[in-house]
Design a protein around this motif. Sequence first.
Motif, PDB file in Angstrom:
ATOM      1  N   ASP A  47       3.460  10.693   2.304  1.00 45.51           N
ATOM      2  CA  ASP A  47       3.579  11.697   3.356  1.00 45.51           C
ATOM      3  C   ASP A  47       2.291  12.486   3.551  1.00 45.51           C
ATOM      4  OD1 ASP A  47       3.818  12.826   0.851  1.00 45.51           O
ATOM      5  OD2 ASP A  47       5.442  14.201   1.379  1.00 45.51           O
ATOM      6  N   ALA A  48       1.195  12.010   2.990  1.00 47.34           N
ATOM      7  CA  ALA A  48      -0.086  12.715   3.068  1.00 47.34           C
ATOM      8  C   ALA A  48      -1.009  12.055   4.092  1.00 47.34           C
ATOM      9  CB  ALA A  48      -0.754  12.750   1.699  1.00 47.34           C
ATOM     10  N   TYR A  49      -2.053  12.785   4.459  1.00 47.11           N
ATOM     11  CA  TYR A  49      -2.953  12.335   5.520  1.00 47.11           C
ATOM     12  C   TYR A  49      -3.538  10.952   5.249  1.00 47.11           C
ATOM     13  CZ  TYR A  49      -7.267  11.824   8.184  1.00 47.11           C
ATOM     14  OH  TYR A  49      -8.260  11.318   8.972  1.00 47.11           O
ATOM     15  N   GLY A  50      -3.854  10.644   3.998  1.00 45.70           N
ATOM     16  CA  GLY A  50      -4.453   9.349   3.687  1.00 45.70           C
ATOM     17  C   GLY A  50      -3.620   8.172   4.140  1.00 45.70           C
ATOM     18  N   SER A  51      -2.295   8.354   4.244  1.00 37.42           N
ATOM     19  CA  SER A  51      -1.437   7.243   4.663  1.00 37.42           C
ATOM     20  C   SER A  51      -1.699   6.843   6.104  1.00 37.42           C
ATOM     21  CB  SER A  51       0.036   7.594   4.458  1.00 37.42           C
ATOM     22  OG  SER A  51       0.443   8.642   5.315  1.00 37.42           O
ATOM     23  N   SER A  52      -2.242   7.756   6.917  1.00 40.96           N
ATOM     24  CA  SER A  52      -2.573   7.385   8.299  1.00 40.96           C
ATOM     25  C   SER A  52      -3.738   6.400   8.323  1.00 40.96           C
ATOM     26  CB  SER A  52      -2.902   8.628   9.132  1.00 40.96           C
ATOM     27  OG  SER A  52      -4.054   9.289   8.645  1.00 40.96           O
ATOM     28  N   LEU A  53      -4.768   6.655   7.512  1.00 37.90           N
ATOM     29  CA  LEU A  53      -5.894   5.740   7.423  1.00 37.90           C
ATOM     30  C   LEU A  53      -5.465   4.416   6.801  1.00 37.90           C
ATOM     31  CD1 LEU A  53      -8.680   8.199   6.193  1.00 37.90           C
ATOM     32  CD2 LEU A  53      -8.163   7.510   8.539  1.00 37.90           C
ATOM     33  N   TRP A  54      -4.622   4.515   5.753  1.00 38.80           N
ATOM     34  CA  TRP A  54      -4.137   3.290   5.109  1.00 38.80           C
ATOM     35  C   TRP A  54      -3.320   2.448   6.080  1.00 38.80           C
ATOM     36  CZ3 TRP A  54       0.994   1.907   4.532  1.00 38.80           C
ATOM     37  CH2 TRP A  54       1.186   0.698   3.868  1.00 38.80           C
ATOM     38  N   ALA A  55      -2.435   3.071   6.870  1.00 38.06           N
ATOM     39  CA  ALA A  55      -1.594   2.328   7.807  1.00 38.06           C
ATOM     40  C   ALA A  55      -2.439   1.601   8.844  1.00 38.06           C
ATOM     41  CB  ALA A  55      -0.608   3.270   8.489  1.00 38.06           C
ATOM     42  N   LEU A  56      -3.447   2.267   9.378  1.00 37.46           N
ATOM     43  CA  LEU A  56      -4.346   1.632  10.338  1.00 37.46           C
ATOM     44  C   LEU A  56      -5.036   0.433   9.700  1.00 37.46           C
ATOM     45  CD1 LEU A  56      -5.913   1.567  13.025  1.00 37.46           C
ATOM     46  CD2 LEU A  56      -7.488   3.262  12.042  1.00 37.46           C
ATOM     47  N   ASP A  57      -5.540   0.615   8.491  1.00 36.97           N
ATOM     48  CA  ASP A  57      -6.216  -0.458   7.765  1.00 36.97           C
ATOM     49  C   ASP A  57      -5.250  -1.607   7.462  1.00 36.97           C
ATOM     50  OD1 ASP A  57      -8.384  -1.656   6.332  1.00 36.97           O
ATOM     51  OD2 ASP A  57      -7.581  -0.859   4.458  1.00 36.97           O
ATOM     52  N   HIS A  58      -4.033  -1.273   7.024  1.00 36.85           N
ATOM     53  CA  HIS A  58      -3.040  -2.284   6.659  1.00 36.85           C
ATOM     54  C   HIS A  58      -2.639  -3.127   7.869  1.00 36.85           C
ATOM     55  CE1 HIS A  58       0.114  -4.217   4.471  1.00 36.85           C
ATOM     56  NE2 HIS A  58       1.106  -3.492   4.945  1.00 36.85           N
ATOM     57  N   SER A 110       4.494   1.470  -5.731  1.00 33.57           N
ATOM     58  CA  SER A 110       5.907   1.603  -6.050  1.00 33.57           C
ATOM     59  C   SER A 110       6.221   3.011  -6.548  1.00 33.57           C
ATOM     60  CB  SER A 110       6.309   0.588  -7.125  1.00 33.57           C
ATOM     61  OG  SER A 110       7.638   0.802  -7.568  1.00 33.57           O
ATOM     62  N   HIS A 111       7.412   3.482  -6.179  1.00 38.66           N
ATOM     63  CA  HIS A 111       7.973   4.705  -6.733  1.00 38.66           C
ATOM     64  C   HIS A 111       9.355   4.404  -7.310  1.00 38.66           C
ATOM     65  CE1 HIS A 111       9.306   9.156  -6.172  1.00 38.66           C
ATOM     66  NE2 HIS A 111       8.696   9.009  -7.329  1.00 38.66           N
ATOM     67  N   CYS A 112       9.543   3.175  -7.752  1.00 34.51           N
ATOM     68  CA  CYS A 112      10.825   2.742  -8.317  1.00 34.51           C
ATOM     69  C   CYS A 112      10.845   3.011  -9.822  1.00 34.51           C
ATOM     70  CB  CYS A 112      11.045   1.250  -8.073  1.00 34.51           C
ATOM     71  SG  CYS A 112      10.970   0.764  -6.343  1.00 34.51           S
ATOM     72  N   GLY A 113      11.954   3.523 -10.307  1.00 35.07           N
ATOM     73  CA  GLY A 113      12.071   3.793 -11.736  1.00 35.07           C
ATOM     74  C   GLY A 113      11.034   4.802 -12.179  1.00 35.07           C
ATOM     75  N   ALA A 144       2.768   6.000  -7.615  1.00 33.27           N
ATOM     76  CA  ALA A 144       1.589   5.574  -6.869  1.00 33.27           C
ATOM     77  C   ALA A 144       0.701   6.787  -6.646  1.00 33.27           C
ATOM     78  CB  ALA A 144       1.996   4.955  -5.535  1.00 33.27           C
ATOM     79  N   THR A 145      -0.601   6.576  -6.593  1.00 33.11           N
ATOM     80  CA  THR A 145      -1.539   7.667  -6.348  1.00 33.11           C
ATOM     81  C   THR A 145      -2.318   7.381  -5.076  1.00 33.11           C
ATOM     82  OG1 THR A 145      -3.389   6.675  -7.568  1.00 33.11           O
ATOM     83  CG2 THR A 145      -1.788   7.976  -8.843  1.00 33.11           C
ATOM     84  N   MET A 146      -2.889   8.431  -4.520  1.00 33.37           N
ATOM     85  CA  MET A 146      -3.701   8.262  -3.328  1.00 33.37           C
ATOM     86  C   MET A 146      -4.918   7.392  -3.618  1.00 33.37           C
ATOM     87  SD  MET A 146      -3.996   8.774  -0.120  1.00 33.37           S
ATOM     88  CE  MET A 146      -2.822  10.083   0.243  1.00 33.37           C
ATOM     89  N   ALA A 147      -5.516   7.590  -4.788  1.00 29.37           N
ATOM     90  CA  ALA A 147      -6.678   6.784  -5.149  1.00 29.37           C
ATOM     91  C   ALA A 147      -6.321   5.298  -5.195  1.00 29.37           C
ATOM     92  CB  ALA A 147      -7.241   7.235  -6.493  1.00 29.37           C
ATOM     93  N   SER A 189       7.278   1.469  -2.428  1.00 27.87           N
ATOM     94  CA  SER A 189       8.691   1.127  -2.333  1.00 27.87           C
ATOM     95  C   SER A 189       9.558   2.216  -2.960  1.00 27.87           C
ATOM     96  CB  SER A 189       8.949  -0.215  -3.016  1.00 27.87           C
ATOM     97  OG  SER A 189       8.459  -0.214  -4.338  1.00 27.87           O
ATOM     98  N   CYS A 190      10.859   2.111  -2.762  1.00 24.79           N
ATOM     99  CA  CYS A 190      11.832   3.109  -3.244  1.00 24.79           C
ATOM    100  C   CYS A 190      11.592   4.480  -2.614  1.00 24.79           C
ATOM    101  CB  CYS A 190      11.850   3.182  -4.768  1.00 24.79           C
ATOM    102  SG  CYS A 190      12.479   1.679  -5.560  1.00 24.79           S
ATOM    103  N   SER A 191      11.588   4.510  -1.297  1.00 22.71           N
ATOM    104  CA  SER A 191      11.516   5.741  -0.484  1.00 22.71           C
ATOM    105  C   SER A 191      10.141   6.386  -0.425  1.00 22.71           C
ATOM    106  CB  SER A 191      12.549   6.773  -0.959  1.00 22.71           C
ATOM    107  OG  SER A 191      13.851   6.285  -0.764  1.00 22.71           O
ATOM    108  N   GLY A 192       9.133   5.769  -1.015  1.00 25.14           N
ATOM    109  CA  GLY A 192       7.794   6.314  -0.919  1.00 25.14           C
ATOM    110  C   GLY A 192       7.449   7.272  -2.038  1.00 25.14           C
ATOM    111  N   GLN A 193       6.160   7.556  -2.176  1.00 26.81           N
ATOM    112  CA  GLN A 193       5.661   8.435  -3.223  1.00 26.81           C
ATOM    113  C   GLN A 193       5.339   9.805  -2.627  1.00 26.81           C
ATOM    114  OE1 GLN A 193       5.017   7.624  -6.658  1.00 26.81           O
ATOM    115  NE2 GLN A 193       4.840   9.846  -6.779  1.00 26.81           N
ATOM    116  N   PRO A 194       6.032  10.876  -3.059  1.00 20.88           N
ATOM    117  CA  PRO A 194       5.703  12.208  -2.534  1.00 20.88           C
ATOM    118  C   PRO A 194       4.255  12.563  -2.840  1.00 20.88           C
ATOM    119  CG  PRO A 194       7.147  12.362  -4.463  1.00 20.88           C
ATOM    120  CD  PRO A 194       7.109  10.925  -4.064  1.00 20.88           C
TER     121      PRO A 194
END
Length: 545
Positions: free
Chosen positions: A336-347, A277-280, A284-287, A327-332
């Motif tokens: 938007d970092a490379y790790g999200s590509s691996l996470w998306a595939l896994d998810h 979450s990035h609400c309020g 969120a962290t990459m780790a 959530s809430c537009s994502g965590q900068p």
Amino acid sequence: MRLRPAPSTLARTAVLASAVALIACAGQAIAAPAPDNSALSATPFALDARRAPSGAKFDSGMQGFSVESADFAHGYLTKDLLAERLKTLGPHGVLRLGGYSMDLVWPAFGSAADAPAPAQAIGGTVDQTDLDSLKHLLDSTGWKVTLGVPLKSLIDPAKLKNPAKDPAPQVTMDQVVGEVKAAHATLGDDLLSVEVGNEYDNVTTLTPAEMWSTVKHYQAEIDAALPHAHLKMTGPSANTALTNSVINGFADAALADGPDAPRRTLAEMASHLYAGSHCGTSTATMAQLMSPDTYLKARTKLQGIKAVGARLHHTVPMTLNESNSASCSGQPGVSDAYGSSLWALDHLLETAQNDVSRLLFHTNTAAICGDFKPRDSADYPISYRYYGAFCAADQTQLDAHQLSASPLYYGLWTFRQLPKGHFVDLGLPDDALGNLRAYGIEDEHGKLHVVLINVQDPAATDATDDTVSMKLPRGMHTARATTLVSSAPGGLSSLDAGAITLGGAKMTPAGTADRTPQSTPVQVGPGTSTITVAPGSAQIISISR
């Protein structure tokens, strides 16, 4: 069984960490070198691909996008802007038109066809021209759509949690039915369902039983206007809570109307899920995104959704019609970092393995990279989102329909390389999840496709290769690997999407690949193969008989 790294590995790790710390303390104006993981021993894993395929089916066409109703209202769902980006992900996919702005748009249909939009309609106006543009997009791509319609203005105002927050324009049922009639006339069978409201449990005090009654009321009104269309509904589109109490209550209410009631009313039962979450004040962290804890929490949620589907005797598809990294537009710096590509595939693979029929990633459709607007801005519903799948470098590129692929898009593109089939349990233990994710799929021709993801950060000093020894079914002797990797020095936190490749191929700003992803041979011995997966990379290994 997972084996611990050899002592020599730990010693070299400590030496390297000390060297980096010494540079940092020296106060010199020089950068610490990128970690040299080549000197580290690999971490070994043993998998077994000889098991028979399980009951879980696999179809890479399950992926798609959730986009804001405001994007639709502003005319962004066009063939010129999106067609190539959707076709690159395959000939079958789903667009969900909804999100938070579902209650902030003005449907110019029915008696309101020529009425000006009220000031509260900050999401824009949807009219026939938007449907016509959508039709051209769907015809060009083969994709289909679910249409979200407003909820807040059509229920008892006393049932709203916070009427003063983003007050909704006073849309009527006549407008809702008019929009659905126009959509059906324009889109035909490409209109899969009608979704009622977005995360109703966040904005109303309706109980699950009351929401079920509301969904039935919408369907009855639509049926009266379109008696031969037999359109079904999407619901309850509950919020991102890790528990499944809302959809369980919704299923209870539906089954109380008889065992066939859910199937007669629902095209799908939808939930939402975000990894963080990035609400309020939340961050969120990459780790956290890549952690075993995030994976296991998602698995618990998905297994609960699967259980609800079983209660409905598998007559209604279970979906995640809105999901992403935060959530809430994502965590900068994360979304938007490379790790999200691996996470998306896994998810995607984890979701499919748990019998969920569809997963839609929430995204912007027309935005300049980094052009984020605050929540109180009138442009908020259509501004840049850090978890978006694509964005334009500047206004000139946006005007030319040149959208660069984000790391998220590369994860979806990699997933799309996999064929239809059934999952094979590879026997990866939970205590290996900090290093490795592994999935097996046997396709319709008996070919085995194994996806291995090394989730360690290559920028970390203690990252190691994963050396995976895999027992293979008899007669399998030829294998090739296609690799998803980034060449950027920032590891999982790199924001340079241009450094990402899949089999050596990249996405162009036109929405197509610059070449076909290439595979490389993998050595296969009698009944076994050993694959090395570098930190922060994924491999699809296709093994033939």
